[in-house]
Design an enzyme around this catalytic site. Structure first.
Site, mmCIF file in Angstrom:
data_model
loop_
_atom_site.group_PDB
_atom_site.id
_atom_site.type_symbol
_atom_site.label_atom_id
_atom_site.label_comp_id
_atom_site.label_asym_id
_atom_site.label_seq_id
_atom_site.Cartn_x
_atom_site.Cartn_y
_atom_site.Cartn_z
ATOM 1 N N ASP A 1 0.839 -1.203 0.000
ATOM 2 C CA ASP A 1 0.000 0.000 0.000
ATOM 3 C C ASP A 1 0.874 1.254 0.000
ATOM 4 O O ASP A 1 0.705 2.148 -0.825
ATOM 5 C CB ASP A 1 -0.918 0.000 1.238
ATOM 6 C CG ASP A 1 -1.637 -1.318 1.405
ATOM 7 O OD1 ASP A 1 -2.476 -1.626 0.553
ATOM 8 O OD2 ASP A 1 -1.328 -2.053 2.370
ATOM 9 N N GLU B 1 1.938 -6.619 -5.181
ATOM 10 C CA GLU B 1 1.609 -5.803 -6.347
ATOM 11 C C GLU B 1 2.826 -5.032 -6.889
ATOM 12 O O GLU B 1 3.187 -5.138 -8.051
ATOM 13 C CB GLU B 1 0.502 -4.817 -5.949
ATOM 14 C CG GLU B 1 0.106 -3.890 -7.054
ATOM 15 C CD GLU B 1 -1.271 -3.273 -6.898
ATOM 16 O OE1 GLU B 1 -2.160 -3.903 -6.292
ATOM 17 O OE2 GLU B 1 -1.460 -2.153 -7.386
HETATM 18 O O1 TRH Z 1 4.564 -6.160 0.730
HETATM 19 P P1 TRH Z 1 3.591 -6.720 -0.207
HETATM 20 O O2 TRH Z 1 3.140 -8.080 0.046
HETATM 21 O O3 TRH Z 1 2.391 -5.759 -0.246
HETATM 22 C C1 TRH Z 1 1.055 -5.881 -0.465
HETATM 23 C C2 TRH Z 1 0.259 -5.692 0.773
HETATM 24 O O4 TRH Z 1 0.120 -6.942 1.392
HETATM 25 C C3 TRH Z 1 -1.048 -5.127 0.430
HETATM 26 O O5 TRH Z 1 -1.909 -5.043 1.549
HETATM 27 C C4 TRH Z 1 -1.684 -5.920 -0.651
HETATM 28 O O6 TRH Z 1 -2.802 -5.269 -0.974
HETATM 29 C C5 TRH Z 1 -0.759 -5.971 -1.823
HETATM 30 O O7 TRH Z 1 0.474 -6.555 -1.441
HETATM 31 C C6 TRH Z 1 -1.325 -6.691 -3.006
HETATM 32 O O8 TRH Z 1 4.192 -6.703 -1.716
HETATM 33 P P2 TRH Z 1 4.489 -5.514 -2.727
HETATM 34 O O9 TRH Z 1 3.214 -4.958 -3.288
HETATM 35 O O10 TRH Z 1 5.435 -6.030 -3.682
HETATM 36 O O11 TRH Z 1 5.178 -4.380 -1.865
HETATM 37 C C7 TRH Z 1 6.480 -4.480 -1.395
HETATM 38 C C8 TRH Z 1 7.177 -3.136 -1.500
HETATM 39 O O12 TRH Z 1 8.410 -3.191 -0.828
HETATM 40 C C9 TRH Z 1 7.460 -2.728 -2.929
HETATM 41 O O13 TRH Z 1 7.266 -1.338 -3.080
HETATM 42 C C10 TRH Z 1 8.948 -3.053 -3.088
HETATM 43 C C11 TRH Z 1 9.424 -2.748 -1.720
HETATM 44 N N1 TRH Z 1 10.688 -3.365 -1.316
HETATM 45 C C12 TRH Z 1 11.766 -2.539 -1.006
HETATM 46 O O14 TRH Z 1 11.646 -1.300 -1.131
HETATM 47 N N2 TRH Z 1 12.917 -3.098 -0.579
HETATM 48 C C13 TRH Z 1 13.089 -4.425 -0.448
HETATM 49 O O15 TRH Z 1 14.179 -4.885 -0.044
HETATM 50 C C14 TRH Z 1 11.991 -5.269 -0.803
HETATM 51 C C15 TRH Z 1 12.154 -6.755 -0.703
HETATM 52 C C16 TRH Z 1 10.821 -4.707 -1.218
#
Ligand code: TRH
Length: 385
Positions: free
Chosen positions: A25, A281
């Site tokens: 989010d 996402e």
């Molecule tokens: O963390 P996520 O699983 O996020 C979400 C939430 O669960 C949300 O509620 C749900 O609606 C959605 O998924 C579908 O996965 P996501 O979307 O990939 O987000 C992770 C974020 O973290 C993304 O912006 C990348 C960032 N990130 C970093 O900045 N550094 C890192 O080392 C890693 C591994 C990720």
């Protein structure tokens, strides 16, 4: 899509984000806010209810500050007590979050009501095209609209910063830049090893995949940012308390735990790797921009509705692949999302590696033909005023 008109009358924007769980989010809204400021000269306030989650992605955040500036974005801590801020010209409620009632009144009291949009979750399902841009509910005189990101023409597109693919290509063409970046994270690539990044939710299928990687004739260096999958990695390694910096070797497999890095660094990590396991996402989209084969752990929803989304994406993504390659990658993704044994699916996927690599780049280029999500939002506003 026609060129956007000169940067004027693009208004003040408020983006509201409640952190439901994890980082998606805030990951999406922070990325969007920065891009609106940097590329569209928009004034953006980002209202976030959980600054601790935000801090993981942007370590400069002062978690105690009610209001602060970060990279040109005014970041406001959205607390239970609403500070009575003026309503902006454009209001984005991310992922159907409920706006403060005083703010809704402030929207309704404006002489010209704002453009109010719900930025929805990403889905490849066809119905998204029919719903994108439609009016939703009304609050007094203020109309809300659906805004759907997506992969197909007729949707709001995907977040993609200007010049992203050029930067990615330049980086991927430079072994020097990659080595320097990896060394900065303490990674010394095992000789001749394929690099795989692993960002996923807990998964009972992991052990079988790691077994297959360990037994493979090609060595693998697996990079695991700190997060929810570490428990499964620990169990497989037979160790406890894995933390960033930990490194373990089992036959052909080297497992290394990485710190959670800022978003831009995470992009570089994805660009370095031959294969990226991603989730949710935002990381899912970033892995597509990396132009490399990927594995998606979709966010689970009630009544398994996420499985429809998985299939919808696979249908789109596998178009243009040979039948055996499409079956192999689909089988791998389905097994991963069911927490099932991955060994056979992984071996089947490896057989089509060259085709899958070519396809990942082609898919990326095809997606980049669409207007990006920030530009599409600005265009939606300009059409509306
Ligand atoms: O963390 P996520 O699983 O996020 C979400 C939430 O669960 C949300 O509620 C749900 O609606 C959605 O998924 C579908 O996965 P996501 O979307 O990939 O987000 C992770 C974020 O973290 C993304 O912006 C990348 C960032 N990130 C970093 O900045 N550094 C890192 O080392 C890693 C591994 C990720």
């Amino acid at each position: 899509m026609p060129e956007l008109p000169p940067m004027k009358n693009r208004g003040r924007w408020d983006i509201f984000c409640t952190v439901v769980d994890n980082y998606g989010d805030i990951g999406v809204t922070w990325r969007l806010a920065r891009q609106l400021v940097a590329e569209h000269a928009v004034d953006v306030r980002l209202w976030v209810d959980d600054l601790r989650a935000f801090e993981r992605l942007c370590p400069e955040i002062d978690i105690l500050a009610p209001r602060q500036w970060q990279q040109g974005v005014e970041v406001c801590h959205w607390q239970a007590e609403w500070p009575n801020a003026d309503a902006a010209d454009v209001v984005i409620a991310a992922f159907a979050c409920q706006l403060p009632s005083d703010y809704m009144d402030a929207m309704a009291e404006r002489e010209k009501p704002p453009l109010w949009m719900n930025l929805d979750y990403l889905s490849a399902e066809d119905w998204v095209i029919g719903c994108h841009g439609l009016p939703s509910v009304k609050y007094k005189s203020v109309q809300k609209y659906f805004f759907f990101p997506g992969f197909q023409r007729g949707t709001g597109g995907l977040l993609r910063e200007c010049g992203l693919l050029e930067r990615r290509r330049h980086f991927q063409q430079s072994p020097e830049l990659q080595r320097e970046f990896l060394q900065g994270l303490g990674i010394d690539r095992a000789p001749a090893a394929q690099l795989i990044s692993l960002f996923a939710y807990e998964n009972t299928g992991l052990a079988s995949w790691l077994d297959a990687l360990a037994a493979d004739s090609t060595p693998t260096h697996l990079l695991v940012p700190e997060g929810r999958i570490l428990g499964d990695v620990e169990r497989w390694l037979g160790v406890s308390d894995l933390v960033a910096g930990a490194l373990h070797v089992r036959e052909a497999l080297t497992v290394q735990v990485l710190p959670f890095v800022r978003q831009d660094q995470y992009d570089h990590l994805l660009w370095c790797c031959d294969f990226n396991a991603v989730r949710g996402e935002d990381s899912f989209v970033r892995a597509q921009w990396a132009g490399r084969p990927l594995l998606w752990h979709i966010y689970q929803q009630d009544e398994d509705i996420h499985l429809d989304k998985l299939e919808a994406f696979l249908t789109l993504y596998t178009k243009g692949l040979s039948v055996p390659a499409a079956q192999a990658i689909s089988g791998l993704w389905r097994a991963w999302n069911a927490g099932e044994d991955m060994a056979d699916q992984w071996l089947a996927t490896r057989k089509h590696w060259a085709e899958l690599e070519k396809h990942a780049e082609a898919w990326c280029l095809e997606q980049a033909l669409q207007a990006d999500l920030a530009a599409a939002l600005v265009q939606f506003y300009l059409n509306w005023i």
